[in-house]
Each structure stands twice: as structure tokens, then as C-alpha cells.
Design an enzyme around this catalytic site. Structure first.
Site, PDB file in Angstrom:
ATOM      1  N   HIS A  65       0.833  -1.215   0.000  1.00  0.00           N
ATOM      2  CA  HIS A  65       0.000   0.000   0.000  1.00  0.00           C
ATOM      3  C   HIS A  65       0.865   1.262   0.000  1.00  0.00           C
ATOM      4  CE1 HIS A  65      -4.093   1.674   1.517  1.00  0.00           C
ATOM      5  NE2 HIS A  65      -3.400   2.643   0.964  1.00  0.00           N
ATOM      6  N   LEU A  68       2.420   6.665  -4.820  1.00  0.00           N
ATOM      7  CA  LEU A  68       3.582   7.276  -5.480  1.00  0.00           C
ATOM      8  C   LEU A  68       3.201   8.545  -6.227  1.00  0.00           C
ATOM      9  CD1 LEU A  68       5.504   4.126  -6.806  1.00  0.00           C
ATOM     10  CD2 LEU A  68       5.944   5.461  -4.741  1.00  0.00           C
ATOM     11  N   ASP A 159      -8.660   2.562  -3.366  1.00  0.00           N
ATOM     12  CA  ASP A 159      -8.175   3.162  -2.122  1.00  0.00           C
ATOM     13  C   ASP A 159      -8.201   4.690  -2.122  1.00  0.00           C
ATOM     14  OD1 ASP A 159      -6.936   3.010   0.535  1.00  0.00           O
ATOM     15  OD2 ASP A 159      -5.380   4.133  -0.500  1.00  0.00           O
ATOM     16  N   HIS A 239      -5.477  -1.084   5.650  1.00  0.00           N
ATOM     17  CA  HIS A 239      -5.339  -0.289   6.884  1.00  0.00           C
ATOM     18  C   HIS A 239      -6.444  -0.458   7.940  1.00  0.00           C
ATOM     19  CE1 HIS A 239      -7.909   2.245   4.421  1.00  0.00           C
ATOM     20  NE2 HIS A 239      -6.927   2.766   3.729  1.00  0.00           N
ATOM     21  N   ASP A 312       0.767   2.553   3.739  1.00  0.00           N
ATOM     22  CA  ASP A 312      -0.123   3.649   3.315  1.00  0.00           C
ATOM     23  C   ASP A 312       0.675   4.960   3.202  1.00  0.00           C
ATOM     24  OD1 ASP A 312      -2.281   5.065   2.409  1.00  0.00           O
ATOM     25  OD2 ASP A 312      -3.479   4.882   4.232  1.00  0.00           O
ATOM     26  N   HIS A 316       2.100  14.279   0.803  1.00  0.00           N
ATOM     27  CA  HIS A 316       1.310  15.446   0.396  1.00  0.00           C
ATOM     28  C   HIS A 316       2.209  16.672   0.454  1.00  0.00           C
ATOM     29  CE1 HIS A 316      -2.570  13.505   0.147  1.00  0.00           C
ATOM     30  NE2 HIS A 316      -2.447  13.007   1.362  1.00  0.00           N
ATOM     31  N   PRO A 330      -5.739  14.028   3.976  1.00  0.00           N
ATOM     32  CA  PRO A 330      -5.332  12.978   4.920  1.00  0.00           C
ATOM     33  C   PRO A 330      -4.147  12.178   4.382  1.00  0.00           C
ATOM     34  CG  PRO A 330      -7.251  12.251   3.682  1.00  0.00           C
ATOM     35  CD  PRO A 330      -6.930  13.647   3.201  1.00  0.00           C
TER      36      PRO A 330
HETATM   37  O1  DOR Z   1      -4.842   8.945   4.616  1.00  0.00           O
HETATM   38  C1  DOR Z   1      -5.038   8.523   3.495  1.00  0.00           C
HETATM   39  N1  DOR Z   1      -4.382   9.022   2.451  1.00  0.00           N
HETATM   40  N2  DOR Z   1      -5.921   7.539   3.326  1.00  0.00           N
HETATM   41  C2  DOR Z   1      -6.292   7.134   2.096  1.00  0.00           C
HETATM   42  O2  DOR Z   1      -7.109   6.265   2.005  1.00  0.00           O
HETATM   43  C3  DOR Z   1      -5.739   7.771   0.892  1.00  0.00           C
HETATM   44  C4  DOR Z   1      -4.443   8.385   1.175  1.00  0.00           C
HETATM   45  C5  DOR Z   1      -3.985   9.334   0.117  1.00  0.00           C
HETATM   46  O3  DOR Z   1      -4.103   9.037  -1.075  1.00  0.00           O
HETATM   47  O4  DOR Z   1      -3.469  10.399   0.474  1.00  0.00           O
HETATM   48 ZN    ZN Z   2      -7.066   3.944   2.116  1.00  0.00          ZN
END
Ligand code: DOR
Ligand code: ZN
Length: 446
Positions: A65, A68, A159, A239, A312, A316, A330
Site C-alpha cells: 500500500h 507514489l 483506495d 489499513h 499507506d 502530500h 489525509p
Molecule cells: O490517509 C489517506 N491518504 N488515506 C487514504 O485512504 C488515501 C491516502 C492518500 O491518497 O493520500
Molecule cells: Zn485507504
């Protein structure tokens, strides 16, 4: 490719051995190999040496998970920067989630991701295909076309979003069963989490944040296990964040449902108590929950209810993260800190030994993702695909110095145990002493 001699490494933390790697495969393994080669090869001759005195040798890690971000999100991460983070974290294979722009819901996009991963060459990049067109949850994507494409997609997921419609999920599982692929579900009933900002508990009420109830996860997992059983399909639960979900997984596994599950490093360690500073670096989906949840998740990983640790890894860029809580995206970085968090949360307290680490970071994820050349036993004739770990190493996390293009680590400033001394992919060193070694520099040394 040159031969490589790994000297004095401890497979799974056990007695030291030397390994001779030839053609990407372990050709010889045993005590005293290095001395023999020194004698036969003479000074300057013989294979290149990787001094591994006291280091723990594990099969290379596999992340089911990873985000990229490429194509379309290059301001946050690229296949190159994410691959570097992976190699530095001890990973030799990652599964790249399809919530990119364009979405990886077609052969063209998954083939691009796979090819770009090969060009970078630091880690095997396996694209995850979207379950539904545009991740919109309505129309099934062409799973068969992606599975048969040059990318050979084995894992499908929407996801970031849940496949919320039970009829769509049922059809996806039926196709998955016929194609021999896995559906990885981000389990979140969106009707129960609309507007949600944090775990639905006392911290969220105190901070005035709308709650994300654990039942939104538990109910989807229960439904999907029933659907997977009916379809005879392989379901993977992304997750897992809540203790309540574990009872559902235990019952389904006992009932013979083909279900596997992952937990992230952050859900093993962090709780919603971290939210009191309102720092969006702690905003993640599913949300950080309570200390009861982290304890239950650790125990479930140890007893096999949860199969694997998956990062995960969700980079960002600052413009999406350094905002007020409600506007922030998130997700948090994970690839370069996963091993250290596993050691801190599970090995140091005596819950897991190095064999257990190999199981949850390498062997089970490789099996779930259908990678025959990863997560293999450390033995003669097997691929030389390894993480070499310094169990006594200590480091301080600095987001700015991580290889990711983004810096959103929740562990900023923390001193963590265990460092990755080197990563080896089919006999080629991809990372060593905190630096990556690129594909085309011949001998693979940084
Ligand atoms: O916290 C998260 N970020 N949960 C997700 O399901 C997607 C991910 C993201 O793509 O940033
Ligand atoms: Zn997710």
C-alpha cells in the site's frame, strides 16, 4: 553483473554467515566463505564485498500500500522519489495505489507506472488497478484488461475511497475470483463518515471535530467478507484501524473466507491523543484511534489475524498539508520509517522477533501480492533480495531529509531504533548507508 559477497550477516537475527551472490541469486552460503574467497581471490581480486558484521539479514520488504502520486501528483511524490524512499526503507517491491490523475483504471496508465518503475530501477513497482472507473464507485473498470496487460495487475483497489455499493463490490469480487486477482478494500461506509475529521471519540468531541466512527469500517469488512465468501474471491482489507474490526476478521478467517488484512505503522503506534495540537500531519484516513485499538492491532498482527504491515505511504506537498485541519488532505509518509516503527512497537516490547518481522514485512505481503521472487527464504538458490538492518542503529527523523518529495512525517524529531544499512534487489545494491544507488551506475555503489 558482478558477484557480491555479503560478509557476516545474521539471517533473521541468527548466527552470522557469508553469502556469495552470483547472477542475482544466492550461490553459496555459510560460515567462513569470505575467508576462502579472500584466499582464492587474493588482494584486489574476487567478488565485491558488502561488510555486514552484526547486521540482521531479512528478505526485502514488500509494501502492499504505497501512494507514489505519479502520474498527476508530482508536486507531492514521483515514482523516482517514492522508489528512493522505498529502497532506503528496506523495500524491494511496492504496490502503487491508483488514485492518481489520471486514475490507474486502464492498461495505459498501469503500464506507464510499471515501466517508469523499471526505468528508475530501485524497487519493483507493481501498479494497483482501480476497481471502478475514475474511482467513482459506479462502473467496474476493465480488470481483465489490466490483469492481462504488460503491467500484469494482481491487486485492485479504489483506495482513498470505499467501493461502497454492495452490488458493485459483489461484481468486482466475482471478476476477481475468475481472474485470480485480489480486491483490496478501503473499508469506510461513506454514509457514516460524511464530514468526518477524526476518530469518533472523546478527543474529537473535545476538539469539536466531526467523528469517523469505527463502525464505518467494521460494517464494510463484515459485508465484504460475506461477499468474498459467496464469490470465492480473495479480499484484502486495507489499513485496519479499529479493534472492533478484528473480531469480524477472526470469524471470517475461521470460517474459511479468503481474507487478508493489513495494519499501518501509524495505527500500531499513534493515537488520537496526538491531535490536541491540531497539526494536520496527524490527519489520516482511517483516523488515528485509541490506545485500546493500537494494543489490539499489535496483538492481532502477532496472532496472524492481521497478516501484514503496509505503510499507506501518503506524501502530500506542503500546500495540501500545511493548512487548517479541515482543509488538509489525509495521509502521512511511511516508507522510510516503517521498519523503525515496527521495531519500536513490536520488537522492543518482545511481541515479535526477526522471523516475525520477515513474516509481516516480506513473506506475507509477497504472498498476498502474488510476487514469487520476493519474501523468499534466505537460502542457496533463492533470489538475493534483501534488507540488511542494523538492529542497534538509532536515528532522528527529519522530514526535510527523507527521500520523499514531501515531508509530512508524523515522527518529526523522534529518535527511532533500527536503521536500514543496505537494500539488495536481485544481487544489486539499491541503497546503502542512507544513500540510493541508481540503476545505471554499473557497480551499484553510491
Ligand atoms: O490517509 C489517506 N491518504 N488515506 C487514504 O485512504 C488515501 C491516502 C492518500 O491518497 O493520500
Ligand atoms: Zn485507504
Amino acid at each position: 553483473m558482478d558477484d557480491l559477497l555479503i560478509v557476516g550477516a545474521r539471517p533473521y537475527g541468527e548466527d552470522p554467515v557469508d553469502l556469495l551472490v552470483r547472477g542475482g541469486v544466492v550461490a553459496e552460503m555459510g560460515a567462513g566463505l569470505a575467508e576462502r574467497h579472500d584466499r582464492d581471490g587474493g588482494p584486489g581480486g574476487g567478488p565485491r564485498r558488502l561488510e555486514a558484521d552484526g547486521l540482521v539479514l531479512l528478505p526485502g520488504f514488500v509494501d502492499l500500500h504505497t501512494h507514489l502520486r505519479e502520474p498527476g501528483g508530482e508536486e507531492s511524490e514521483t515514482i523516482e522519489t517514492g522508489s528512493a524512499a522505498a529502497a532506503l526503507g528496506g523495500y524491494t517491491a511496492v504496490f502503487a495505489m491508483p488514485n492518481t490523475d489520471p486514475v490507474a483504471d486502464s492498461a495505459v496508465v498501469v503500464e506507464y507506472v510499471r515501466r517508469r518503475g523499471e526505468e528508475v530501477g530501485l524497487v519493483d513497482v507493481h501498479p494497483v488497478g482501480a476497481v471502478t472507473v475514475g474511482l467513482e464507485g459506479a462502473k467496474l473498470a476493465e480488470l481483465g484488461t489490466m490483469a492481462r496487460s504488460a503491467a500484469r495487475v494482481r491487486l485492485f483497489s479504489d483506495d482513498g475511497r470505499c467501493v461502497n455499493d454492495p452490488l458493485v463490490m459483489r461484481r468486482a469480487l466475482e471478476y476477481a475470483s475468475a481472474l485470480g486477482v485480489v480486491i483490496a478494500q478501503h473499508a469506510e461506509d461513506h454514509r457514516l463518515t460524511a464530514g468526518a475529521q477524526a476518530h469518533d471519540g472523546v478527543v474529537a468531541s473535545r476538539l469539536g471535530l466531526a467523528g469517523w466512527p469505527a463502525t464505518a469500517e467494521e460494517t464494510v469488512v463484515a459485508r465484504d467478507c460475506a461477499l468474498a465468501r459467496e464469490a470465492g474471491a480473495a479480499l484484502h482489507v486495507c489499513h485496519v484501524s479499529s479493534a472492533r474490526t478484528l473480531a469480524v476478521l477472526r470469524a471470517a478467517k475461521a470460517d474459511g473466507v479468503r481474507v487478508s488484512a493489513e495494519v499501518t505503522p501509524h495505527h500500531l503506534l499513534l493515537t488520537d491523543a496526538a491531535l490536541t495540537a491540531y497539526d494536520p500531519v496527524h490527519k489520516v484516513n482511517p483516523p488515528l484511534r485509541t490506545a485500546e485499538d493500537t494494543a489490539a492491532l499489535r496483538a492481532a498482527l502477532v496472532d496472524g489475524t492481521i497478516d501484514v504491515v503496509a505503510t499507506d505511504h501518503a506524501p502530500h506537498a506542503a500546500q495540501y498539508k500545511d493548512t487548517e485541519w479541515a482543509a488538509a488532505r489525509p495521509g502521512m509518509l511511511g516508507l522510510q520509517t516503517a521498519l523503525s516503527i515496527v521495531v519500536h512497537a513490536l520488537v522492543e516490547p518482545g511481541l515479535l522477533d526477526w522471523r516475525g518481522v520477515a513474516r509481516v514485512l516480506s513473506e506475507r505481503p509477497a504472498a498476498i501480492g502474488g510476487l514469487p521472487d520476493h519474501g523468499r527464504p534466505i537460502a542457496v538458490g533463492e533470489p538475493a533480495t534483501f534488507a540488511l538492518v542494523d538492529p542497534d542503529g538509532v536515528w532522528t527523523v527529519r522530514g526535510a531529509t527523507l527521500a520523499s518529495r514531501s515531508a509530512n512525517t508524523p515522527y518529526e524529531g523522534m529518535r527511532l531504533p533500527a536503521t536500514v544499512a543496505a537494500t539488495v534487489l536481485r544481487g544489486r545494491i539499491t541503497a546503502r548507508d542512507g544513500r540510493v544507488a541508481h540503476h545505471d551506475d554499473g557497480r551499484g555503489t553510491p
